[in-house]
Design a protein around this motif. Structure first.
Motif, mmCIF file in Angstrom:
data_model
loop_
_atom_site.group_PDB
_atom_site.id
_atom_site.type_symbol
_atom_site.label_atom_id
_atom_site.label_comp_id
_atom_site.label_asym_id
_atom_site.label_seq_id
_atom_site.Cartn_x
_atom_site.Cartn_y
_atom_site.Cartn_z
ATOM 1 N N LEU A 68 10.447 41.140 56.913
ATOM 2 C CA LEU A 68 10.651 41.560 58.298
ATOM 3 C C LEU A 68 9.882 40.675 59.272
ATOM 4 O O LEU A 68 10.381 40.322 60.344
ATOM 5 N N HIS A 69 8.657 40.317 58.899
ATOM 6 C CA HIS A 69 7.826 39.517 59.801
ATOM 7 C C HIS A 69 8.319 38.081 59.903
ATOM 8 O O HIS A 69 8.444 37.517 61.007
ATOM 9 N N ASP A 70 8.602 37.477 58.749
ATOM 10 C CA ASP A 70 8.960 36.058 58.755
ATOM 11 C C ASP A 70 10.415 35.816 59.116
ATOM 12 O O ASP A 70 10.765 34.724 59.561
ATOM 13 N N GLY A 71 11.283 36.799 58.910
ATOM 14 C CA GLY A 71 12.705 36.592 59.167
ATOM 15 C C GLY A 71 13.196 37.358 60.366
ATOM 16 O O GLY A 71 13.471 36.797 61.429
ATOM 17 N N VAL A 72 13.300 38.686 60.213
ATOM 18 C CA VAL A 72 13.901 39.515 61.253
ATOM 19 C C VAL A 72 13.102 39.448 62.545
ATOM 20 O O VAL A 72 13.662 39.296 63.644
ATOM 21 N N GLN A 73 11.782 39.548 62.462
ATOM 22 C CA GLN A 73 10.979 39.528 63.678
ATOM 23 C C GLN A 73 11.099 38.207 64.417
ATOM 24 O O GLN A 73 11.224 38.177 65.647
ATOM 25 N N ARG A 133 22.550 35.683 63.362
ATOM 26 C CA ARG A 133 21.545 35.368 62.341
ATOM 27 C C ARG A 133 20.620 36.554 62.095
ATOM 28 O O ARG A 133 20.218 36.823 60.958
ATOM 29 N N LEU A 134 20.285 37.249 63.169
ATOM 30 C CA LEU A 134 19.437 38.432 63.028
ATOM 31 C C LEU A 134 20.126 39.488 62.177
ATOM 32 O O LEU A 134 19.509 40.107 61.298
ATOM 33 N N LEU A 135 21.412 39.705 62.435
ATOM 34 C CA LEU A 135 22.152 40.669 61.627
ATOM 35 C C LEU A 135 22.210 40.231 60.165
ATOM 36 O O LEU A 135 22.096 41.063 59.249
ATOM 37 N N ASP A 136 22.407 38.924 59.938
ATOM 38 C CA ASP A 136 22.414 38.427 58.554
ATOM 39 C C ASP A 136 21.064 38.660 57.887
ATOM 40 O O ASP A 136 20.997 39.036 56.707
ATOM 41 N N GLU A 137 19.992 38.428 58.633
ATOM 42 C CA GLU A 137 18.656 38.670 58.074
ATOM 43 C C GLU A 137 18.479 40.146 57.741
ATOM 44 O O GLU A 137 17.944 40.500 56.687
ATOM 45 N N LEU A 138 18.937 41.024 58.631
ATOM 46 C CA LEU A 138 18.828 42.461 58.374
ATOM 47 C C LEU A 138 19.639 42.860 57.148
ATOM 48 O O LEU A 138 19.183 43.661 56.334
ATOM 49 N N ARG A 139 20.855 42.307 57.027
ATOM 50 C CA ARG A 139 21.662 42.607 55.843
ATOM 51 C C ARG A 139 20.973 42.110 54.576
ATOM 52 O O ARG A 139 20.999 42.785 53.541
#
Length: 398
Positions: free
Chosen positions: A206-211, A256-262
């Motif tokens: 979450l920190h390194d990707g989604v955030q 990209r954010l949605l892809d990271e969340l998925r």
């Protein structure tokens, strides 16, 4: 546990003499069987009959061990067990019988002298001490010492009997229970540690990707709003073009954010595993790997939920490690089963050197052990790497 067996896992002193006495009888019978019947083992036609006799004697030994020592084992025993038991039983019985005979002889002789008054004075000289006693008293003392030695020999023979049984038949029920409690304690600690490790991994994702994606999206939207405000709601063509560019970038970043969340949700637990089964979940993991992954699914049906989940995470973690750390170009996942167990084996052509004590693999090992399974890692430097997990088809408490 059999009544009268010691709760500490040792033969009960009250029952050990009977067990040793019966063990002497069966030991002599075993020696006679081996000495007289071994030629039958050399004749192919006589081997089945000889095997049945050995099996009956082994069953008799197991019944004696369970009845008088409380040693209830799962093993069947065989010729090796019967031979070892015959040697121990005969020698232990011989030693205990001689010690008991000597004790009875000394005790009766001492009593005879004391009762009939035929005792003679016997001087006993020790360093700094000189004592004169009677032969009757000396006989009683020596008899009591021999009787004590007999008791100790009996307990030692019973303990040796149990050791032979544990060696050839496996541990008894109490030892199996003790080991099981130790395994459950260790697996409980391992599960807590694995949960904590998973939480840390999710936090890092979450920190390194989604955030980071969310921060970038917020910055792009902020720049677009600032551009609109500074250009008077974007009235000129250049301003509108700049705003449109920023919105396009924000849209791309939102995807990209949605892809990271998925991706984070998939790594936590894939919904396809529950909805479509293990085969579909592994196909999804293979598609996301970025390198060719071949899945050979050899299971007749779906495993139980706990086992299915463990198999999936073992395969997914092994695929991820092969891609990220071993630079693998080809990965093979094979699922197979037999009557009692189901297995998954992941092989890759990477550079090897996987550490079983590493965070990912050690967490998998704890997960597999919690289900009474085994995880093996073969990864020599230079490769290839093979990771195999074998689990029972039924969960331990199912």
């Amino acid at each position: 546990m059999t009544e009268g067996a010691s709760t500490a896992g040792r033969p009960s002193p009250a029952r050990a003499p009977v067990g040793v006495l019966l063990g002497t009888v069966t030991g002599v019978a075993g020696l006679a069987l081996i000495c007289l019947g071994w030629p039958a083992l050399l004749v192919p036609a006589a081997r089945p009959a000889a095997g049945r006799v050995v099996g009956r004697l082994a069953a008799l030994e197991r019944a004696r061990l369970a009845r008088w020592y409380g040693h209830e084992s799962a093993g069947e025993g065989g010729l090796g067990f019967v031979a070892a038991r015959a040697l121990v039983g005969a020698l232990a019985g011989y030693a205990c019988f001689n010690a008991l005979f000597l004790a009875v002889l000394l005790l009766l002789g001492g009593l005879w002298d004391l009762v009939l008054g035929g005792s003679e004075p016997v001087p006993v000289t020790l360093p700094g001490v000189r004592v004169v006693t009677s032969s009757g008293a000396l006989g009683l003392t020596a008899g009591l010492a021999a009787l004590t030695l007999t008791a100790l020999l009996t307990l030692a023979a019973a303990a040796l009997d149990r050791a032979v049984a544990a060696r050839f038949l496996g541990p008894d029920r109490q030892e199996r229970l003790r080991r099981r409690v130790a395994e459950l304690t260790a697996s409980r600690t391992g599960i807590v540690r694995a949960v904590d490790d998973e939480r840390r991994r999710i936090e890092r994702d979450l920190h390194d990707g989604v955030q980071q994606r969310g921060v970038a999206l917020a910055m792009l939207l902020g720049r677009a709003r600032h551009q609109i405000a500074s250009d008077g709601a974007g009235s000129d063509g250049a301003g509108r073009a700049r705003v449109a560019e920023l919105i396009d970038q924000a849209y791309t970043e939102s995807r990209r954010l949605l892809d990271e969340l998925r991706g984070v949700a998939w790594r936590i637990y894939p919904t396809a595993l529950d909805e479509l089964g293990l085969r579909a979940a592994l196909d999804g993991a293979a598609e996301r790997a970025g390198v060719p992954v071949t899945v050979h699914y050899g299971l007749a049906g779906r495993p139980v939920s706990e086992v299915e989940t463990a198999l999936y995470f073992v395969a997914r973690e092994a695929i991820t490690n092969a891609v990220k750390h071993a630079a693998a170009h080809d990965i093979l996942v094979v699922l197979s089963e037999d009557e009692r167990t189901v297995s998954v084996a992941i092989s890759d052509d990477g550079r090897g050197g996987a550490d079983p004590a590493g965070g990912g693999l050690s967490g998998l090992a704890r997960r597999v052990r919690a289900l009474d399974g085994e995880l093996s890692v073969h990864s020599p430097p230079g490769g290839p790497t093979r990771i195999t997990a074998t689990l029972p088809k039924a969960p331990p408490c199912g």
